[in-house]
Motif scaffolding. Structure first.
Motif, PDB file in Angstrom:
ATOM      1  N   VAL A 252     -22.298  58.888  36.850  1.00 28.39           N
ATOM      2  CA  VAL A 252     -22.853  58.362  35.478  1.00 28.39           C
ATOM      3  C   VAL A 252     -23.349  59.137  34.585  1.00 28.39           C
ATOM      4  CG1 VAL A 252     -24.781  56.680  34.541  1.00 28.39           C
ATOM      5  CG2 VAL A 252     -23.229  55.989  36.459  1.00 28.39           C
ATOM      6  N   VAL A 253     -24.135  60.381  35.014  1.00 28.36           N
ATOM      7  CA  VAL A 253     -24.698  61.261  33.933  1.00 28.36           C
ATOM      8  C   VAL A 253     -23.586  61.987  33.407  1.00 28.36           C
ATOM      9  CG1 VAL A 253     -25.999  63.519  34.017  1.00 28.36           C
ATOM     10  CG2 VAL A 253     -26.889  61.666  35.206  1.00 28.36           C
TER      11      VAL A 253
ATOM     12  N   PHE B 231     -28.071  44.223  29.253  1.00 27.64           N
ATOM     13  CA  PHE B 231     -29.154  44.344  29.587  1.00 27.64           C
ATOM     14  C   PHE B 231     -29.477  43.856  31.079  1.00 27.64           C
ATOM     15  CE2 PHE B 231     -33.839  43.888  29.630  1.00 27.64           C
ATOM     16  CZ  PHE B 231     -34.293  45.358  29.304  1.00 27.64           C
ATOM     17  N   VAL B 232     -29.036  42.445  31.125  1.00 27.21           N
ATOM     18  CA  VAL B 232     -29.418  41.865  32.461  1.00 27.21           C
ATOM     19  C   VAL B 232     -28.802  42.625  33.418  1.00 27.21           C
ATOM     20  CG1 VAL B 232     -28.977  39.977  33.727  1.00 27.21           C
ATOM     21  CG2 VAL B 232     -29.712  39.777  31.347  1.00 27.21           C
ATOM     22  N   GLY B 233     -27.338  43.102  33.032  1.00 23.49           N
ATOM     23  CA  GLY B 233     -26.475  43.730  34.200  1.00 23.49           C
ATOM     24  C   GLY B 233     -27.299  45.064  34.753  1.00 23.49           C
ATOM     25  N   MET B 234     -28.047  45.743  33.768  1.00 22.66           N
ATOM     26  CA  MET B 234     -28.577  46.819  33.908  1.00 22.66           C
ATOM     27  C   MET B 234     -29.707  46.707  34.706  1.00 22.66           C
ATOM     28  SD  MET B 234     -27.055  49.478  33.240  1.00 22.66           S
ATOM     29  CE  MET B 234     -25.139  48.997  33.087  1.00 22.66           C
ATOM     30  N   CYS B 235     -30.662  45.551  34.329  1.00 20.20           N
ATOM     31  CA  CYS B 235     -31.629  45.154  35.081  1.00 20.20           C
ATOM     32  C   CYS B 235     -31.371  44.900  36.788  1.00 20.20           C
ATOM     33  CB  CYS B 235     -32.461  44.006  34.594  1.00 20.20           C
ATOM     34  SG  CYS B 235     -33.328  44.585  33.143  1.00 20.20           S
ATOM     35  N   ILE B 236     -30.282  44.255  36.990  1.00 19.11           N
ATOM     36  CA  ILE B 236     -29.926  44.023  38.243  1.00 19.11           C
ATOM     37  C   ILE B 236     -29.391  45.200  38.899  1.00 19.11           C
ATOM     38  CG2 ILE B 236     -27.955  42.842  39.700  1.00 19.11           C
ATOM     39  CD1 ILE B 236     -27.656  40.796  37.354  1.00 19.11           C
TER      40      ILE B 236
ATOM     41  N   ILE C 180     -17.831  54.520  35.292  1.00 11.25           N
ATOM     42  CA  ILE C 180     -17.328  54.296  33.978  1.00 11.25           C
ATOM     43  C   ILE C 180     -18.085  53.277  33.105  1.00 11.25           C
ATOM     44  CG2 ILE C 180     -15.384  53.902  32.498  1.00 11.25           C
ATOM     45  CD1 ILE C 180     -13.743  55.390  34.447  1.00 11.25           C
ATOM     46  N   LEU C 181     -18.372  52.192  33.816  1.00 10.96           N
ATOM     47  CA  LEU C 181     -18.807  51.023  32.985  1.00 10.96           C
ATOM     48  C   LEU C 181     -20.376  51.193  32.725  1.00 10.96           C
ATOM     49  CD1 LEU C 181     -17.012  47.942  35.089  1.00 10.96           C
ATOM     50  CD2 LEU C 181     -16.737  48.832  32.797  1.00 10.96           C
ATOM     51  N   VAL C 182     -20.867  51.528  34.086  1.00 11.66           N
ATOM     52  CA  VAL C 182     -22.511  51.880  33.720  1.00 11.66           C
ATOM     53  C   VAL C 182     -22.691  53.000  32.667  1.00 11.66           C
ATOM     54  CG1 VAL C 182     -24.311  52.571  34.821  1.00 11.66           C
ATOM     55  CG2 VAL C 182     -22.957  51.118  36.185  1.00 11.66           C
ATOM     56  N   ALA C 183     -21.789  54.082  32.520  1.00 16.04           N
ATOM     57  CA  ALA C 183     -22.030  55.168  31.753  1.00 16.04           C
ATOM     58  C   ALA C 183     -21.681  54.821  30.272  1.00 16.04           C
ATOM     59  CB  ALA C 183     -21.189  56.287  32.087  1.00 16.04           C
ATOM     60  N   TYR C 184     -20.695  53.850  30.150  1.00 16.05           N
ATOM     61  CA  TYR C 184     -20.413  53.340  28.939  1.00 16.05           C
ATOM     62  C   TYR C 184     -21.464  52.356  28.352  1.00 16.05           C
ATOM     63  CZ  TYR C 184     -17.851  51.667  24.890  1.00 16.05           C
ATOM     64  OH  TYR C 184     -17.484  51.548  23.631  1.00 16.05           O
ATOM     65  N   VAL C 185     -22.233  51.621  29.086  1.00 16.70           N
ATOM     66  CA  VAL C 185     -23.296  50.822  28.573  1.00 16.70           C
ATOM     67  C   VAL C 185     -24.423  51.728  28.295  1.00 16.70           C
ATOM     68  CG1 VAL C 185     -24.937  49.105  29.089  1.00 16.70           C
ATOM     69  CG2 VAL C 185     -22.437  48.648  29.805  1.00 16.70           C
ATOM     70  N   LEU C 186     -24.305  52.747  29.067  1.00 14.91           N
ATOM     71  CA  LEU C 186     -26.052  53.306  28.943  1.00 14.91           C
ATOM     72  C   LEU C 186     -25.614  54.632  27.856  1.00 14.91           C
ATOM     73  CD1 LEU C 186     -27.284  53.863  32.481  1.00 14.91           C
ATOM     74  CD2 LEU C 186     -27.922  52.495  30.780  1.00 14.91           C
ATOM     75  N   SER C 187     -24.559  54.813  27.344  1.00 15.71           N
ATOM     76  CA  SER C 187     -24.014  55.723  26.530  1.00 15.71           C
ATOM     77  C   SER C 187     -24.397  55.054  25.082  1.00 15.71           C
ATOM     78  CB  SER C 187     -22.965  56.531  26.492  1.00 15.71           C
ATOM     79  OG  SER C 187     -21.831  55.250  26.266  1.00 15.71           O
ATOM     80  N   GLY C 188     -24.405  53.717  25.140  1.00 19.41           N
ATOM     81  CA  GLY C 188     -24.596  53.154  23.759  1.00 19.41           C
ATOM     82  C   GLY C 188     -26.113  52.988  23.431  1.00 19.41           C
ATOM     83  N   ASP C 189     -26.521  51.983  22.570  1.00 21.70           N
ATOM     84  CA  ASP C 189     -27.840  51.690  21.914  1.00 21.70           C
ATOM     85  C   ASP C 189     -28.836  50.967  22.737  1.00 21.70           C
ATOM     86  OD1 ASP C 189     -26.359  50.017  20.922  1.00 21.70           O
ATOM     87  OD2 ASP C 189     -27.074  50.367  18.888  1.00 21.70           O
TER      88      ASP C 189
END
Lengths: 285, 299
Positions: free
Chosen positions: B179-180, A22-27, B95-104
Motif C-alpha cells: 500500500v505504501v 470511509f466505512v471501508g477503511m474503518c472496517i 491497489i484498492l486500499v492505496a487508491y482510496v488512501l491517495s485521495g483526500d
C-alpha cells in the motif's frame, strides 16, 4: 472552467462514494487493530479464563502475573539485548559500507565500474534458499555456528539493495563539490567523509531503518545457526517459547506484547523513515 | 610522466580509491554469495549427511530421488496454490486500499499507519498472535463469525482451511508494504491528468482505470514481482502455525527444503531441490518481466 455551482453538485455525488470509502477503511482498520487489542486482553487473563466460550472482552480480574511469569520462564530481556546488539552492529556496518560503495559507484571514475555494478546488482536475484545450506556449511567449517558472528558477518558489509539505493542518491549530488575539495588538497577518503556523507542524512536514516528492520525480524538464518538459549534473538526465542508453552495462550500473548511493544513505539517515533524508506524502494526499485 | 599528466588532475586517485571503496562489499559478496552458489551447485551432485564424507552421486538427486519424492511435488503444488491466490488477492487489495488512501479522504495518514504496523513486526510475533485468534475452540475470529451463523472452524487445523489461513496471515502482514509503495505511485500521477479526464466526462471508476492504473504500472509491476519472490520463499508463518500440516496441506517448498537439510540432514538433496526452485522463480520472474513490459508498451 468548472463553475462553483457544478462543483457543489459533483461534491454531493461524491459524498456517497466518500462515505463508503470511509466505512471501508474503518472496517479495514478494525481488522488491523483488533488482533493487537485481543493480544493485550488475552495477556491479562487468568489461565482458566482464556478457555471460556463466549470469550470475555474484558478480563474479569486483570492479572499481570503472566508478564512476570514470561520474564521468569524465558530470559526475554536477554533476547532483546541480543536482537538489539546484532541488529545495531549489522545495520551500522551496512549503512557505512553501502554508503561507501554507493558513493564510489556514483561519483568515482574507475575502470570496469558499470560492469561491476551490473554484476553486483544481479546478486539481488539469488534467493536466500540457495545460500542457506552452503552458508551454514561455511560457518560450520569456520567454527562459527552458535556464535553471534555467524549472524553478523554475512550481512555487515552491505547488500546490493542498499548500495543501489545509496548510489541513486549520490548521483543526485553535484560533482563540483568533489572538484573543489581536490583543489583544496583533500584526499579521496576525506572528500567522502567530510564533504559528501554529511549531505546524505535523510537517505541514511531511511536505509538505517530498513536494514534494522530486516536484521531484527530475520528468522530462518539465526534459527539454524544459533542454538544456545543465551545467544537467541527475539524471533527464535519466541519460536522456542511457543513450542514449549504451546497452549498457554495467556503466557504466549504476554510474550507477544513484550516483543511487539518496543517495535511499535519505534515505529510511532520514526514513522517518516519507515514509510519513506518503503515508498522509496518502490520508486527506485 | 607525460602520459600521467594527461589524466585529469581533478580525478586524482579515483581509480585506486574506487576499488578500495567497493572492496568490502565485493569481497563479502564473493564469500557469502558467489562461493555459496557454486558450493550449492557442487553439493547438489553429492550425497552428504554432514557426518560422513560427501559422496558423488551424479544426477541422482535430480532424477531418481526427486521423482520418487511425492512430498516435493505436493510442496510445489502447495507453493503454486499459495502464489496464485495470495499474489492476485494481495496486489488487488493493495491497489484498492492505496487508491482510496491517495485521495483526500479524512484520516488517510492514520489509516496508512495502522495498516503499516504489521510490516514492522516480525512474522514470528504476527504468527503467534494469529494462531491464537484463529484457534478453533476459543478463537475470537470464530466468535465474530458465530454472529453470522458460521460455527467452529478449525482454521489452521483443518486441511480445507489451513492454506487459506496461512495466505490471509501473509496478506495481513504485507498489505501495508504494498500500500505504501502504491500510494507513492498514485500520488505521483499529475493532478492535471485527473482534471483533464473529468472534463472529458470520466467518472470515478474510469479515472481509476484509465488514468491512475496505467500511470502506476511500473510500481504495480514492482509490487507484483516482489510478491512472487516472497511467495516462493514463504517459511516463517508455516513454521510457526502449521509446521506443514495438517497432513501435507501447508508444506511449501521452502519448508520442505529446510526439513531435508536441517531435520533429515540430506544436504545434497536439499541443495538440488533449492536449485529446481531457483530455476522456477527465475523463469517466472522473466515471464512476468516480458509480460509486464509488453503490457506497458501497449498502454
Amino acid at each position: 472552467m468548472i463553475k462553483p455551482g457544478e462543483v457543489k453538485v459533483m461534491k454531493k455525488k461524491l459524498n456517497a462514494v466518500k462515505i463508503a470509502e470511509f466505512v471501508g477503511m474503518c472496517i479495514l482498520a478494525f481488522i488491523f487493530i483488533m488482533p493487537f487489542f485481543w493480544t493485550v486482553i488475552t495477556s491479562l487473563k487468568a489461565p482458566n479464563e482464556i478457555l471460556t466460550w463466549p470469550p470475555t472482552f474484558f478480563p474479569e480480574k486483570p492479572i499481570f502475573k503472566n508478564y512476570t511469569d514470561v520474564i521468569k520462564k524465558i530470559n526475554i530481556f536477554r533476547m532483546f539485548g541480543n536482537s538489539i546488539y546484532i541488529a545495531l552492529v549489522t545495520t551500522v556496518g551496512q549503512v557505512f559500507f553501502c554508503s561507501l560503495a554507493g558513493y564510489a559507484f556514483a561519483k568515482l571514475d574507475f575502470r570496469g565500474r558499470e560492469l561491476l555494478f551490473k554484476i553486483y546488482l544481479s546478486t539481488m536475484m539469488v534467493p536466500g534458499m540457495i545460500l542457506l545450506i552452503p552458508r551454514y556449511v561455511i560457518m560450520r567449517e569456520l567454527g562459527w555456528v552458535d556464535k553471534h558472528v555467524s549472524v553478523i558477518l554475512p550481512f555487515i558489509f552491505g547488500n546490493a539493495f542498499g548500495v543501489f539505493l545509496m548510489r541513486q542518491f549520490y548521483m543526485t549530488l553535484p560533482g563540483q563539490l568533489k572538484e573543489a575539495a581536490i583543489i583544496d588538497g583533500a584526499s579521496q577518503p576525506q572528500i567522502f567523509i567530510r564533504v559528501y556523507m554529511p549531505l546524505t542524512k535523510a537517505i541514511v536514516s531511511t536505509l538505517f531503518v530498513f536494514s534494522f528492520m530486516g536484521s531484527w525480524n530475520d528468522f530462518l538464518w539465526p534459527l539454524i545457526t544459533l542454538q544456545s538459549a543465551k545467544l537467541k534473538t527475539l524471533p527464535i526465542g519466541l519460536a522456542s517459547f511457543q513450542s514449549l508453552y504451546g497452549v498457554q495462550y495467556n503466557l504466549l500473548m504476554a510474550g507477544a506484547v513484550l516483543s511487539v511493544l518496543p517495535v511499535m513505539l519505534a515505529f510511532l517515533l520514526a514513522q517518516k523513515q519507515f514509510i519513506e524508506g518503503i515508498a522509496l524502494s518502490g520508486v527506485k526499485g | 610522466m607525460k602520459t600521467r599528466q594527461k589524466v585529469n588532475p581533478i580525478k586524482k586517485g579515483e581509480n585506486f580509491w574506487g576499488y578500495v571503496f567497493i572492496a568490502p562489499n565485493l569481497i563479502a559478496t564473493a564469500i557469502f554469495v558467489l562461493i555459496p552458489i557454486l558450493f550449492s551447485l557442487y553439493m547438489s551432485f553429492m550425497k552428504w549427511d554432514m557426518i560422513n564424507p560427501p559422496e558423488f552421486v551424479g544426477l541422482a538427486n535430480f532424477t531418481e530421488k526427486m521423482m520418487r519424492d511425492e512430498q516435493f511435488f505436493i510442496a510445489l503444488k502447495n507453493t503454486a496454490v499459495y502464489s496464485f491466490i495470495s499474489i492476485p488477492l494481495g496486489v488487488v487489495a493493495a491497489i484498492l486500499v492505496a487508491y482510496v488512501l491517495s485521495g483526500d479522504l479524512r484520516g488517510t495518514t492514520v489509516f496508512r499507519s495502522i495498516i503499516f504496523i504489521p510490516v514492522t513486526l516480525s512474522m514470528i510475533s504476527v504468527s503467534m498472535i494469529w494462531k491464537w485468534l484463529l484457534n478453533g475452540d476459543y478463537g475470537v475470529v470464530n466468535y465474530f463469525l458465530s454472529f453470522f451463523g458460521i460455527d467452529g472452524i478449525s482454521w489452521l487445523g483443518d486441511e480445507r482451511y489451513a492454506m487459506m489461513s496461512v495466505i490471509l496471515i501473509g496478506i495481513w502482514k504485507s498489505l501495508g508494504f504494498n500500500v505504501v509503495i502504491l500510494i507513492a505511485a498514485f500520488k505521483d500521477v499529475p493532478k492535471s491528468l485527473y482534471e483533464a479526464a473529468a472534463l472529458d466526462g470520466a467518472n470515478g471508476f474510469q479515472k481509476f482505470k484509465n488514468v491512475a492504473l496505467p500511470l502506476s504500472a511500473p510500481s504495480i509491476f514492482f509490487v507484483t514481482v516482489m510478491s512472487i519472490i516472497n511467495s516462493f520463499q514463504v517459511f516463517d508463518v508455516v513454521y510457526m502455525t502449521t509446521q506443514g500440516g495438517p497432513g501435507d496441506a501447508t508444506r511449501v517448498v521452502y519448508y520442505w527444503i529446510y526439513q531435508n537439510a536441517f531435520k533429515f540432514f540430506d544436504m545434497g538433496y536439499a541443495s538440488a531441490l533449492s536449485w529446481i526452485v531457483f530455476i522456477i522463480i527465475f523463469v517466472f520472474t522473466m515471464l512476468q518481466m516480458k509480460f509486464g513490459g509488453r503490457n506497458q508498451s501497449y498502454d
